[in-house]
Write a protein that holds these residues in place. Structure first.
Motif, mmCIF file in Angstrom:
data_model
loop_
_atom_site.group_PDB
_atom_site.id
_atom_site.type_symbol
_atom_site.label_atom_id
_atom_site.label_comp_id
_atom_site.label_asym_id
_atom_site.label_seq_id
_atom_site.Cartn_x
_atom_site.Cartn_y
_atom_site.Cartn_z
ATOM 1 N N ARG A 1 0.125 1.097 -6.258
ATOM 2 C CA ARG A 1 -1.322 1.289 -6.104
ATOM 3 C C ARG A 1 -2.023 1.056 -7.443
ATOM 4 O O ARG A 1 -1.545 1.503 -8.481
ATOM 5 N N ALA B 1 0.824 -1.204 0.000
ATOM 6 C CA ALA B 1 0.000 0.000 0.000
ATOM 7 C C ALA B 1 0.859 1.256 0.000
ATOM 8 O O ALA B 1 0.403 2.328 -0.359
ATOM 9 N N PRO C 1 -2.654 -3.966 -3.855
ATOM 10 C CA PRO C 1 -3.106 -2.718 -3.230
ATOM 11 C C PRO C 1 -4.011 -1.914 -4.152
ATOM 12 O O PRO C 1 -3.555 -1.111 -4.965
ATOM 13 N N VAL C 2 -5.307 -2.128 -4.046
ATOM 14 C CA VAL C 2 -6.272 -1.501 -4.934
ATOM 15 C C VAL C 2 -7.125 -0.491 -4.177
ATOM 16 O O VAL C 2 -7.318 -0.597 -2.960
ATOM 17 N N TYR D 1 -8.851 -9.380 -6.289
ATOM 18 C CA TYR D 1 -7.389 -9.346 -6.324
ATOM 19 C C TYR D 1 -6.806 -8.727 -5.056
ATOM 20 O O TYR D 1 -5.663 -9.030 -4.682
ATOM 21 N N PHE D 2 -7.556 -7.883 -4.394
ATOM 22 C CA PHE D 2 -7.110 -7.376 -3.095
ATOM 23 C C PHE D 2 -7.204 -8.466 -2.040
ATOM 24 O O PHE D 2 -6.246 -8.726 -1.302
ATOM 25 N N HIS D 3 -8.346 -9.136 -1.970
ATOM 26 C CA HIS D 3 -8.558 -10.118 -0.909
ATOM 27 C C HIS D 3 -7.790 -11.413 -1.151
ATOM 28 O O HIS D 3 -7.365 -12.069 -0.189
ATOM 29 N N ARG E 1 -11.814 -6.187 -6.483
ATOM 30 C CA ARG E 1 -11.980 -6.559 -5.069
ATOM 31 C C ARG E 1 -11.326 -7.913 -4.787
ATOM 32 O O ARG E 1 -10.625 -8.082 -3.785
ATOM 33 N N ALA F 1 -6.006 1.212 1.074
ATOM 34 C CA ALA F 1 -6.021 0.090 0.141
ATOM 35 C C ALA F 1 -7.156 -0.864 0.491
ATOM 36 O O ALA F 1 -7.419 -1.157 1.661
ATOM 37 N N GLY F 2 -7.841 -1.350 -0.548
ATOM 38 C CA GLY F 2 -8.951 -2.266 -0.368
ATOM 39 C C GLY F 2 -10.294 -1.601 -0.196
ATOM 40 O O GLY F 2 -11.323 -2.275 -0.207
#
Length: 338
Positions: A134, A130, A187-188, A180-182, A178, A251-252
């Motif tokens: 980004r 993060a 860091p999206v 790819y973050f979880h 979402r 992030a997220g």
């Protein structure tokens, strides 16, 4: 501590919002460099990039976000630490006539960028990504569907209910971001904006169509009864909010960006006609050109954005009210036309 971007890959940066963001970031942060990837379809134009504040910090690349080798090469050659993803098919009428391109660009294109980012930015289990990279995904309030009169405005947790091929494709891309973050810790951040307007907007969109047809003396088509309501966001305000989310957002998280300007389509037309009557009295009244036409299939009745989260967490709010923003938009168009 906030996030400090260094070299941005801006996808769709020759389009309406993307080009305004490129202008904004080059003005706002003299440290950043921008690599601008755009396929230059009907929605993009190099004319939008002619008067950049600093051409030396901007590189334009004509290419497709679905071209994985190209995206990989750009990420590595330019040491990209930030992706701001605007590139999308976004014209609802076109999505109704032929949805195929919308699925390819909005879904496959987003997937390609996510995979390339995941490969280029080493996976870490800590919060470190993060602070070092980004992926900012630009979405729309249309993924939430339609509101009835009196319904509360969309919030970040409003369930998705897309009603057009366009909004369905954007909803699918949101879900990928979402995931790819979880799943991977990428860091999206995601932002959902309301209807934008302002300089450099494509001529097919509602407000440019009204202005252009007034100037040409041709009919102004208004769908249905003209009572559809939209929350209008001036594009400069949107770009300011995007920078705020990019540099200070968590992030997220997702953030809704709206103009806090709910207007019926018929009232928007009336305002534009009144302002043009003042500027071009010899052509008045422009309202004589209004013609109500058959409604669009699946036409959402009302959109409205609740901006409490971005206001409370990031201290952002729109600076432009609708009447002053429309006046600025008209004057910009007159500068090109007259």
């Amino acid at each position: 501590m906030g996030y400090r971007p260094s070299t941005l890959l801006v996808t769709g940066g020759a389009g309406f919002i993307g080009s305004n963001f490129v202008h904004h970031m080059l003005r706002a942060d003299t440290r950043v460099r921008i690599v601008n990837l755009d396929l230059l379809t009907y929605a993009g134009s190099l004319d939008n990039l002619l008067d950049l504040p600093d051409h030396s910090r901007h590189v334009f690349v004509h290419g497709d976000i679905c071209d994985r080798p190209l995206v990989d090469r750009l990420l590595h050659e330019h040491a990209i630490d930030t992706i701001v993803h605007f590139a999308a098919e976004s014209h609802v009428d076109r999505s109704i006539a032929d949805p195929r391109d919308f699925m390819r660009t909005n879904v496959e294109g987003t997937f390609t960028l996510l995979e390339a980012a995941r490969a280029a930015w080493p996976e870490q289990d800590s919060a470190a990504p993060a602070r070092t990279c980004r992926f900012h995904h630009i979405s729309t309030d249309e993924v939430f569907g339609s509101l009835r009169p009196g319904d509360p405005a969309f919030v970040e947790t409003t369930p998705y209910a897309p009603n057009s091929p366009y909004s369905a494709s954007k909803a699918a891309s949101d879900h990928l971001v979402r995931a790819y973050f979880h799943t991977y810790g990428l860091p999206v951040v995601t932002t959902h904006c309301s209807n934008n307007y302002g300089p450099r907007q494509h001529a097919e969109k509602f407000i440019p169509t009204v202005i252009r047809n007034c100037l040409a003396g041709t009919r102004i088509p208004v769908y249905g009864d003209g009572q559809n309501v939209r929350d209008w966001l001036y594009v400069d305000d949107h770009c300011d909010a995007l920078q705020r989310v990019l540099t200070q957002g968590k992030a997220g998280e997702t953030y809704n960006i709206g103009g806090c300007n709910e207007w019926r389509n018929s009232d928007v037309v009336a305002l534009i006609c009144r302002l043009l009557d003042e500027r071009l009295p010899e052509r008045a009244p422009h309202r004589r050109l209004v013609e109500f036409v058959k409604d669009r299939a699946g036409h959402d009745r009302r959109y409205a954005i609740d901006t409490a989260k971005i206001g409370d967490e990031l201290d952002w709010g729109p600076a432009e009210d609708f009447e002053t923003g429309i006046a600025r938009t008209i004057d910009w168009q007159l500068g090109l036309t007259l």
